[in-house]
Design a protein around this motif. Structure first.
Motif, PDB file in Angstrom:
ATOM      1  N   LEU A  97     -10.221   5.726  -3.639  1.00 35.59           N
ATOM      2  CA  LEU A  97      -9.248   4.637  -3.710  1.00 35.59           C
ATOM      3  C   LEU A  97      -9.762   3.463  -4.540  1.00 35.59           C
ATOM      4  O   LEU A  97      -9.392   2.315  -4.299  1.00 35.59           O
ATOM      5  N   GLU A  98     -10.578   3.766  -5.530  1.00 38.07           N
ATOM      6  CA  GLU A  98     -11.195   2.711  -6.332  1.00 38.07           C
ATOM      7  C   GLU A  98     -10.180   1.886  -7.119  1.00 38.07           C
ATOM      8  O   GLU A  98     -10.418   0.728  -7.401  1.00 38.07           O
ATOM      9  N   ASN A  99      -9.052   2.459  -7.498  1.00 36.70           N
ATOM     10  CA  ASN A  99      -8.063   1.745  -8.305  1.00 36.70           C
ATOM     11  C   ASN A  99      -6.898   1.215  -7.483  1.00 36.70           C
ATOM     12  O   ASN A  99      -5.824   1.001  -8.006  1.00 36.70           O
ATOM     13  N   THR A 100      -7.120   1.015  -6.201  1.00 36.81           N
ATOM     14  CA  THR A 100      -6.071   0.481  -5.344  1.00 36.81           C
ATOM     15  C   THR A 100      -6.417  -0.937  -4.925  1.00 36.81           C
ATOM     16  O   THR A 100      -7.567  -1.371  -4.995  1.00 36.81           O
ATOM     17  N   VAL A 101      -5.409  -1.638  -4.479  1.00 38.44           N
ATOM     18  CA  VAL A 101      -5.604  -2.968  -3.913  1.00 38.44           C
ATOM     19  C   VAL A 101      -5.825  -2.796  -2.417  1.00 38.44           C
ATOM     20  O   VAL A 101      -5.138  -2.018  -1.761  1.00 38.44           O
ATOM     21  N   VAL A 102      -6.789  -3.524  -1.873  1.00 39.36           N
ATOM     22  CA  VAL A 102      -7.046  -3.489  -0.440  1.00 39.36           C
ATOM     23  C   VAL A 102      -6.641  -4.834   0.138  1.00 39.36           C
ATOM     24  O   VAL A 102      -7.074  -5.891  -0.333  1.00 39.36           O
ATOM     25  N   LEU A 103      -5.787  -4.768   1.147  1.00 39.99           N
ATOM     26  CA  LEU A 103      -5.338  -5.968   1.848  1.00 39.99           C
ATOM     27  C   LEU A 103      -5.872  -5.900   3.267  1.00 39.99           C
ATOM     28  O   LEU A 103      -5.550  -4.981   4.020  1.00 39.99           O
TER      29      LEU A 103
ATOM     30  N   MET B 234      -0.462  -2.027 -10.388  1.00 40.42           N
ATOM     31  CA  MET B 234      -0.952  -1.494  -9.120  1.00 40.42           C
ATOM     32  C   MET B 234      -0.243  -0.181  -8.849  1.00 40.42           C
ATOM     33  O   MET B 234       0.972  -0.093  -8.928  1.00 40.42           O
ATOM     34  N   ASN B 235      -1.013   0.844  -8.510  1.00 41.33           N
ATOM     35  CA  ASN B 235      -0.379   2.097  -8.121  1.00 41.33           C
ATOM     36  C   ASN B 235      -0.403   2.289  -6.615  1.00 41.33           C
ATOM     37  O   ASN B 235       0.375   3.037  -6.078  1.00 41.33           O
ATOM     38  N   GLY B 236      -1.313   1.616  -5.930  1.00 36.59           N
ATOM     39  CA  GLY B 236      -1.394   1.775  -4.490  1.00 36.59           C
ATOM     40  C   GLY B 236      -2.033   0.594  -3.808  1.00 36.59           C
ATOM     41  O   GLY B 236      -2.759  -0.193  -4.418  1.00 36.59           O
ATOM     42  N   LEU B 237      -1.736   0.478  -2.520  1.00 34.75           N
ATOM     43  CA  LEU B 237      -2.272  -0.595  -1.695  1.00 34.75           C
ATOM     44  C   LEU B 237      -2.695   0.007  -0.370  1.00 34.75           C
ATOM     45  O   LEU B 237      -1.959   0.823   0.210  1.00 34.75           O
ATOM     46  N   VAL B 238      -3.857  -0.365   0.109  1.00 33.58           N
ATOM     47  CA  VAL B 238      -4.352   0.075   1.407  1.00 33.58           C
ATOM     48  C   VAL B 238      -4.423  -1.154   2.302  1.00 33.58           C
ATOM     49  O   VAL B 238      -5.000  -2.178   1.919  1.00 33.58           O
ATOM     50  N   ILE B 239      -3.824  -1.045   3.470  1.00 38.24           N
ATOM     51  CA  ILE B 239      -3.862  -2.135   4.437  1.00 38.24           C
ATOM     52  C   ILE B 239      -4.922  -1.798   5.473  1.00 38.24           C
ATOM     53  O   ILE B 239      -4.833  -0.767   6.144  1.00 38.24           O
ATOM     54  N   LEU B 240      -5.921  -2.656   5.579  1.00 33.34           N
ATOM     55  CA  LEU B 240      -6.980  -2.484   6.567  1.00 33.34           C
ATOM     56  C   LEU B 240      -6.855  -3.582   7.615  1.00 33.34           C
ATOM     57  O   LEU B 240      -6.579  -4.732   7.287  1.00 33.34           O
ATOM     58  N   GLY B 241      -7.086  -3.215   8.845  1.00 33.08           N
ATOM     59  CA  GLY B 241      -7.051  -4.162   9.951  1.00 33.08           C
ATOM     60  C   GLY B 241      -7.052  -3.382  11.246  1.00 33.08           C
ATOM     61  O   GLY B 241      -6.601  -2.238  11.305  1.00 33.08           O
TER      62      GLY B 241
ATOM     63  N   LEU C 280       1.788   2.620  -0.330  1.00 31.03           N
ATOM     64  CA  LEU C 280       0.854   1.969   0.587  1.00 31.03           C
ATOM     65  C   LEU C 280       0.362   2.963   1.623  1.00 31.03           C
ATOM     66  O   LEU C 280       1.059   3.898   1.983  1.00 31.03           O
ATOM     67  N   LEU C 281      -0.861   2.753   2.047  1.00 34.13           N
ATOM     68  CA  LEU C 281      -1.469   3.494   3.146  1.00 34.13           C
ATOM     69  C   LEU C 281      -1.888   2.491   4.203  1.00 34.13           C
ATOM     70  O   LEU C 281      -2.434   1.431   3.880  1.00 34.13           O
ATOM     71  N   LYS C 282      -1.645   2.861   5.451  1.00 32.55           N
ATOM     72  CA  LYS C 282      -2.030   1.983   6.549  1.00 32.55           C
ATOM     73  C   LYS C 282      -2.353   2.829   7.758  1.00 32.55           C
ATOM     74  O   LYS C 282      -1.589   3.707   8.147  1.00 32.55           O
ATOM     75  N   ASP C 283      -3.509   2.619   8.302  1.00 33.00           N
ATOM     76  CA  ASP C 283      -3.926   3.204   9.574  1.00 33.00           C
ATOM     77  C   ASP C 283      -5.119   2.393  10.050  1.00 33.00           C
ATOM     78  O   ASP C 283      -6.126   2.310   9.340  1.00 33.00           O
TER      79      ASP C 283
ATOM     80  N   ALA D 204       2.758  -4.031   6.759  1.00 33.48           N
ATOM     81  CA  ALA D 204       3.160  -2.781   6.110  1.00 33.48           C
ATOM     82  C   ALA D 204       4.678  -2.651   6.064  1.00 33.48           C
ATOM     83  O   ALA D 204       5.243  -2.233   5.050  1.00 33.48           O
ATOM     84  N   GLY D 205       5.348  -3.006   7.147  1.00 34.70           N
ATOM     85  CA  GLY D 205       6.805  -2.934   7.171  1.00 34.70           C
ATOM     86  C   GLY D 205       7.439  -3.853   6.147  1.00 34.70           C
ATOM     87  O   GLY D 205       8.388  -3.472   5.452  1.00 34.70           O
TER      88      GLY D 205
END
Length: 126
Positions: free
Chosen positions: A114-120, A1-8, A97-100, A18-19
């Protein structure tokens, strides 16, 4: 994994998640890159200021705002260079990680980059 995006959505627990992930080693950004703690979130938002500003621009271009999103949002090339610039800053810091919370609404604009990222997805029953 190179990146993770937090959606919510706002007040759903995304900052807590995220913390925890940042403390576990995922790179959210330097302190100067992140929104400052506030009374309503004293442990931090873990949101990059540049991502928040870009998402506000995307929403504004569609006639919306974080508290009143536009009814439709279609991807355009208008914001592509800003997204690429943010991801280029993050790339050497893998895993990052990215979060907003705005990204729940602006996701169609970001998704292609962001096709190669994990989405949480964080969901808190209202």
């Amino acid at each position: 994994m190179n990146g993770l995006v937090i959606l919510g959505m706002h007040r759903s627990g995304t900052s807590m998640v995220a913390g925890a992930l940042a403390r576990a080693g995922l790179y959210a950004g330097e302190d100067s890159d992140l929104l400052h703690d506030q009374d309503d979130n004293p442990h931090g938002f873990w949101e990059r200021s540049d991502v928040v500003a870009l998402n506000d621009q995307i929403l504004g271009a569609c006639g919306g705002a974080w508290f009143d999103p536009a009814s439709s949002l279609t991807p355009t090339d208008e914001f592509e260079s800003s997204i690429i610039r943010i991801l280029e800053v993050l790339a050497p810091q893998s895993p990052w990680l990215l979060k907003d919370p705005r990204m729940v609404v602006t996701w169609p604009v970001w998704q292609g980059h962001l096709e190669n990222t994990v989405v949480l997805y964080v969901y808190r029953n209202p």
